[in-house]
Scaffold this motif. Structure first.
Motif, PDB file in Angstrom:
ATOM      1  N   THR A   1       0.847  -1.185   0.000  1.00 47.14           N
ATOM      2  CA  THR A   1       0.000   0.000   0.000  1.00 47.14           C
ATOM      3  C   THR A   1       0.883   1.235   0.000  1.00 47.14           C
ATOM      4  O   THR A   1       2.040   1.196   0.432  1.00 47.14           O
ATOM      5  N   GLU A   2       0.306   2.309  -0.481  1.00 44.45           N
ATOM      6  CA  GLU A   2       1.051   3.552  -0.568  1.00 44.45           C
ATOM      7  C   GLU A   2       1.132   4.239   0.790  1.00 44.45           C
ATOM      8  O   GLU A   2       0.157   4.276   1.537  1.00 44.45           O
ATOM      9  N   VAL A   3       2.294   4.761   1.082  1.00 43.94           N
ATOM     10  CA  VAL A   3       2.482   5.621   2.250  1.00 43.94           C
ATOM     11  C   VAL A   3       2.808   7.000   1.684  1.00 43.94           C
ATOM     12  O   VAL A   3       3.618   7.132   0.776  1.00 43.94           O
ATOM     13  N   THR A   4       2.119   8.012   2.216  1.00 47.65           N
ATOM     14  CA  THR A   4       2.246   9.349   1.638  1.00 47.65           C
ATOM     15  C   THR A   4       2.901  10.367   2.570  1.00 47.65           C
ATOM     16  O   THR A   4       3.308  11.426   2.121  1.00 47.65           O
ATOM     17  N   GLU A   5       2.986  10.027   3.845  1.00 47.15           N
ATOM     18  CA  GLU A   5       3.532  10.961   4.833  1.00 47.15           C
ATOM     19  C   GLU A   5       4.532  10.226   5.715  1.00 47.15           C
ATOM     20  O   GLU A   5       4.296   9.079   6.094  1.00 47.15           O
TER      21      GLU A   5
ATOM     22  N   ARG B   1       3.728  10.828  -7.180  1.00 47.16           N
ATOM     23  CA  ARG B   1       3.644  12.171  -6.601  1.00 47.16           C
ATOM     24  C   ARG B   1       4.600  12.350  -5.418  1.00 47.16           C
ATOM     25  O   ARG B   1       4.907  13.469  -5.039  1.00 47.16           O
ATOM     26  N   ASN B   2       5.015  11.267  -4.803  1.00 45.88           N
ATOM     27  CA  ASN B   2       5.888  11.349  -3.625  1.00 45.88           C
ATOM     28  C   ASN B   2       7.319  10.901  -3.897  1.00 45.88           C
ATOM     29  O   ASN B   2       8.103  10.774  -2.961  1.00 45.88           O
ATOM     30  N   MET B   3       7.650  10.678  -5.161  1.00 45.41           N
ATOM     31  CA  MET B   3       8.999  10.229  -5.488  1.00 45.41           C
ATOM     32  C   MET B   3      10.061  11.191  -4.955  1.00 45.41           C
ATOM     33  O   MET B   3      11.155  10.766  -4.606  1.00 45.41           O
ATOM     34  N   GLN B   4       9.747  12.454  -4.833  1.00 45.48           N
ATOM     35  CA  GLN B   4      10.713  13.431  -4.349  1.00 45.48           C
ATOM     36  C   GLN B   4      10.363  13.956  -2.956  1.00 45.48           C
ATOM     37  O   GLN B   4      10.812  15.024  -2.560  1.00 45.48           O
ATOM     38  N   ASN B   5       9.623  13.163  -2.205  1.00 43.54           N
ATOM     39  CA  ASN B   5       9.344  13.487  -0.804  1.00 43.54           C
ATOM     40  C   ASN B   5      10.517  12.927   0.003  1.00 43.54           C
ATOM     41  O   ASN B   5      10.475  11.811   0.515  1.00 43.54           O
ATOM     42  N   PHE B   6      11.576  13.700   0.090  1.00 44.43           N
ATOM     43  CA  PHE B   6      12.833  13.209   0.641  1.00 44.43           C
ATOM     44  C   PHE B   6      12.745  12.883   2.126  1.00 44.43           C
ATOM     45  O   PHE B   6      13.436  11.980   2.597  1.00 44.43           O
ATOM     46  N   THR B   7      11.908  13.572   2.862  1.00 50.23           N
ATOM     47  CA  THR B   7      11.708  13.241   4.277  1.00 50.23           C
ATOM     48  C   THR B   7      11.108  11.838   4.396  1.00 50.23           C
ATOM     49  O   THR B   7      11.543  11.031   5.222  1.00 50.23           O
ATOM     50  N   LEU B   8      10.122  11.541   3.568  1.00 56.71           N
ATOM     51  CA  LEU B   8       9.495  10.220   3.560  1.00 56.71           C
ATOM     52  C   LEU B   8      10.486   9.142   3.132  1.00 56.71           C
ATOM     53  O   LEU B   8      10.598   8.093   3.766  1.00 56.71           O
TER      54      LEU B   8
ATOM     55  N   THR C   1      13.730   9.175   3.314  1.00 63.75           N
ATOM     56  CA  THR C   1      14.731   9.013   4.370  1.00 63.75           C
ATOM     57  C   THR C   1      14.184   8.148   5.496  1.00 63.75           C
ATOM     58  O   THR C   1      14.866   7.256   6.013  1.00 63.75           O
ATOM     59  N   GLU C   2      12.938   8.391   5.888  1.00 68.67           N
ATOM     60  CA  GLU C   2      12.300   7.599   6.947  1.00 68.67           C
ATOM     61  C   GLU C   2      12.184   6.131   6.534  1.00 68.67           C
ATOM     62  O   GLU C   2      12.423   5.229   7.337  1.00 68.67           O
ATOM     63  N   LEU C   3      11.840   5.873   5.289  1.00 70.93           N
ATOM     64  CA  LEU C   3      11.726   4.496   4.810  1.00 70.93           C
ATOM     65  C   LEU C   3      13.087   3.800   4.757  1.00 70.93           C
ATOM     66  O   LEU C   3      13.166   2.577   4.858  1.00 70.93           O
ATOM     67  N   GLY C   4      14.146   4.578   4.624  1.00 70.48           N
ATOM     68  CA  GLY C   4      15.488   4.015   4.655  1.00 70.48           C
ATOM     69  C   GLY C   4      15.833   3.407   6.000  1.00 70.48           C
ATOM     70  O   GLY C   4      16.716   2.552   6.100  1.00 70.48           O
TER      71      GLY C   4
END
Length: 172
Positions: free
Chosen positions: A67-71, A90-97, A99-102
């Motif tokens: 599932t998609e995570v957006t935040e 749309r979130n490919m460049q949500n760098f905060t997100l 980084t968190e997934l890393g």
């Protein structure tokens, strides 16, 4: 094959679709609990309730779920319900997100943004990889073109260079 409803609208619809996609060979069940939409008036998913339905369906049908995570603040809750994180175009460049997934140990399916260059797509993947999560899957989902009849045009010419330049697998 990864398949399922774009947005989880109800438990009944999700289970019906999930059974059908399993019968036709899907290996992973997809369902959107949080759906970013262009229009603020469009249905945006059921949130946590949708995640609950997705987990139930995956367990019942013995299928991993995505599932998609957006935040970035939703990473923990999605982690508790889904097997794979999806990052939409749309979130490919949500760098905060990213980084968190890393910092997680779950696979991350990273869709290419509709106007993203190969370099930008691979750099987005690096945000996850540099955090320590090597379980990245690149997804070519199509780019915006001058065509108005189709929503996205798959850029198959990018798949081989992506495979050659980056360790994660590439799916279309």
């Amino acid at each position: 094959i990864i398949a399922g409803p774009c947005a989880i609208e109800s438990r009944e619809v999700l289970f019906s679709v999930a059974r059908e996609v399993k019968v036709v060979g899907a290996a992973i069940l997809r369902g959107g609990a949080f759906k970013p939409r262009t229009s603020p008036y469009s249905f945006k998913g059921l949130g946590k309730e949708g995640l609950t339905f997705l987990r139930e369906a995956g367990t019942e049908l013995d299928m991993p779920t995505i599932t998609e995570v957006t935040e970035h603040r939703d990473v923990e809750i999605v982690y508790n319900y889904a097997d794979i994180f999806q990052i939409g175009a749309r979130n490919m460049q949500n760098f905060t997100l990213l980084t968190e997934l890393g910092r997680t140990d779950r696979p991350v399916l990273l869709k290419r943004g509709m106007s993203a260059t190969l370099e930008a797509w691979l750099s987005a993947a690096e945000y996850v990889l540099l955090g320590g999560n090597e379980r990245v899957i690149l997804c070519e989902r199509g780019i915006r073109t001058f065509e108005t009849v189709t929503r996205n045009t798959p850029d198959l010419s990018t798949v081989q260079p992506a495979k050659a330049r980056s360790p994660p697998p590439v799916i279309v």
